[in-house]
Structure formats: C-alpha cells, structure tokens
Motif scaffolding. Structure first.
Motif, PDB file in Angstrom:
ATOM      1  N   GLY A  79       0.789  -1.228   0.000  1.00 31.34           N
ATOM      2  CA  GLY A  79       0.000   0.000   0.000  1.00 31.34           C
ATOM      3  C   GLY A  79       0.821   1.278   0.000  1.00 31.34           C
ATOM      4  N   GLU A  80       2.141   1.187   0.054  1.00 32.10           N
ATOM      5  CA  GLU A  80       3.023   2.349   0.075  1.00 32.10           C
ATOM      6  C   GLU A  80       3.814   2.419  -1.225  1.00 32.10           C
ATOM      7  N   LEU A  81       4.170   3.628  -1.644  1.00 36.10           N
ATOM      8  CA  LEU A  81       5.004   3.798  -2.826  1.00 36.10           C
ATOM      9  C   LEU A  81       6.470   3.653  -2.432  1.00 36.10           C
ATOM     10  N   CYS A  82       7.203   2.815  -3.163  1.00 34.36           N
ATOM     11  CA  CYS A  82       8.611   2.567  -2.885  1.00 34.36           C
ATOM     12  C   CYS A  82       9.417   2.646  -4.167  1.00 34.36           C
ATOM     13  N   LYS A  83      10.628   3.200  -4.059  1.00 35.79           N
ATOM     14  CA  LYS A  83      11.537   3.291  -5.200  1.00 35.79           C
ATOM     15  C   LYS A  83      12.605   2.211  -5.036  1.00 35.79           C
ATOM     16  N   ILE A  84      12.835   1.422  -6.091  1.00 35.37           N
ATOM     17  CA  ILE A  84      13.822   0.347  -6.055  1.00 35.37           C
ATOM     18  C   ILE A  84      15.223   0.951  -6.098  1.00 35.37           C
ATOM     19  N   GLU A  85      16.053   0.641  -5.095  1.00 34.30           N
ATOM     20  CA  GLU A  85      17.427   1.143  -5.053  1.00 34.30           C
ATOM     21  C   GLU A  85      18.435   0.062  -5.398  1.00 34.30           C
ATOM     22  N   GLU A  86      18.180  -1.175  -4.992  1.00 33.95           N
ATOM     23  CA  GLU A  86      19.030  -2.315  -5.354  1.00 33.95           C
ATOM     24  C   GLU A  86      18.113  -3.457  -5.742  1.00 33.95           C
TER      25      GLU A  86
END
Length: 186
Positions: A17-24
């Motif tokens: 339900g949360e927006l997340c940015k892929i870092e690895e």
C-alpha cells in the motif's frame, strides 16, 4: 500489473500500500532452490529503507511516474514554490522532498520533480550548484598546503566548510547530495 522480471533499479512500485523506489535489485538462484529477486526499496513517504524477497514471476504494481523540470521561485512556509516553464503553472512542493538539498536552492534554478498524477513524490535539486560566499573569516596567504577547512556562509544562508584560502565574495561549487564544498569557480 507486471511481474518481478519487469522491475529495474529506479522503478517505483506499490508495496504493502506504500510507494517505494527500487534502489538495489538482484536476481538470485541459490543452489537447488527456486530463483528469487532480492530488492532494497526506499519508502517515498517516510524515507525508510525496506528489504523484500520477491518470487520469480510474482505480480507487482509498477506505478507510472512522470518527471518534470521545474524552475525554483521562492520558499513559502513548509513548501517550495516552483513553476512549470511550459504552462507557467505554480506548484507547491513539500520542503522535505528536497531533503538537505533545499538549503542550496537559489531563485531561477531548475529542479527535477516526479509526480504520480498531480501529487509530487520526489524532488531533486541540481547535483552541483554555484553559490557565492557571503561570510567567512579572511584567508591567510600561503594557507594552501594543508587540507584544513573553515566554516563559510553562502548566499542562500547555508553553512559549508571550505578551504582556508577562500574569501568572502568568491564563488564555489557545492555538491547538494552531500552538502560539501567541491571546487572554486573561476
């Protein structure tokens, strides 16, 4: 919906339900076990780092994010007001999206802002900015041999440590990601 093979570093997904940015993001096949993807993601609301293991072929929701280059105009309370150079529309962006880079913003600078619809998700100031030193202790001739630093106040009000040979009125280049002095501008 897309599967885990469609995700790359920099993708924005909806996770729990949360927006997340892929870092690895790594594909792993340990021995005789099933393959999986190991992901480190940064939550865009609170900035926390989240790790998760996705099965190969698992469905994930990739969020379409639009990036715009906006012109910084002025700060207003807890917001930074920017203008779209194409439509001349003013956009209020929360100051915390810029992180510590907000202290180096100067009128007229181009900033990169990402939106989901009309909601700003991320904001980045330019990586390097050129700013003038408004106050620092005077430098002494010959103070260039050591790597000693002194505090300096910049035209935006930010404080940065600079080498001893720099004086008031000189322009320097500052790295907004780390908030450190980079080089003198000729």
């Amino acid at each position: 919906m897309a599967d885990t093979g469609d995700i790359n570093i920099g993708s924005v997904i909806r996770f729990n339900g949360e927006l997340c940015k892929i870092e690895e993001y790594q594909h792993r096949t340990p021995g005789n076990l099933r393959a999986f993807y190991q992901a480190k993601m940064r939550n865009l609301k609170n900035g926390k780092l989240v790790e998760n293991r996705f099965r190969s072929g698992e469905l994930v929701e990739i969020v379409r994010v639009e990036y715009k280059m906006l012109q910084y105009i002025y700060p207003e309370n807890n917001f930074i007001v920017c203008m779209d150079n194409k439509s001349f529309e003013q956009v209020h962006i929360p100051r915390e999206l810029f992180g510590q880079g907000a202290q180096f913003l100067k009128e007229g600078m181009e900033v990169k802002v990402s939106f989901e619809g009309d909601t700003p998700l991320m904001a980045e100031p330019p990586v390097f900015v050129e700013l003038e030193i408004t106050y620092t202790e005077p430098g002494v001739k010959g103070d260039t041999a050591t790597n000693t630093l002194k505090p300096a106040t910049l035209e935006t009000g930010a404080k940065v440590n600079v080498p001893l040979f720099l004086n008031q009125g000189e322009k320097i280049k500052v790295d907004t990601r780390t908030g450190t002095y980079s080089e003198r501008v000729k």
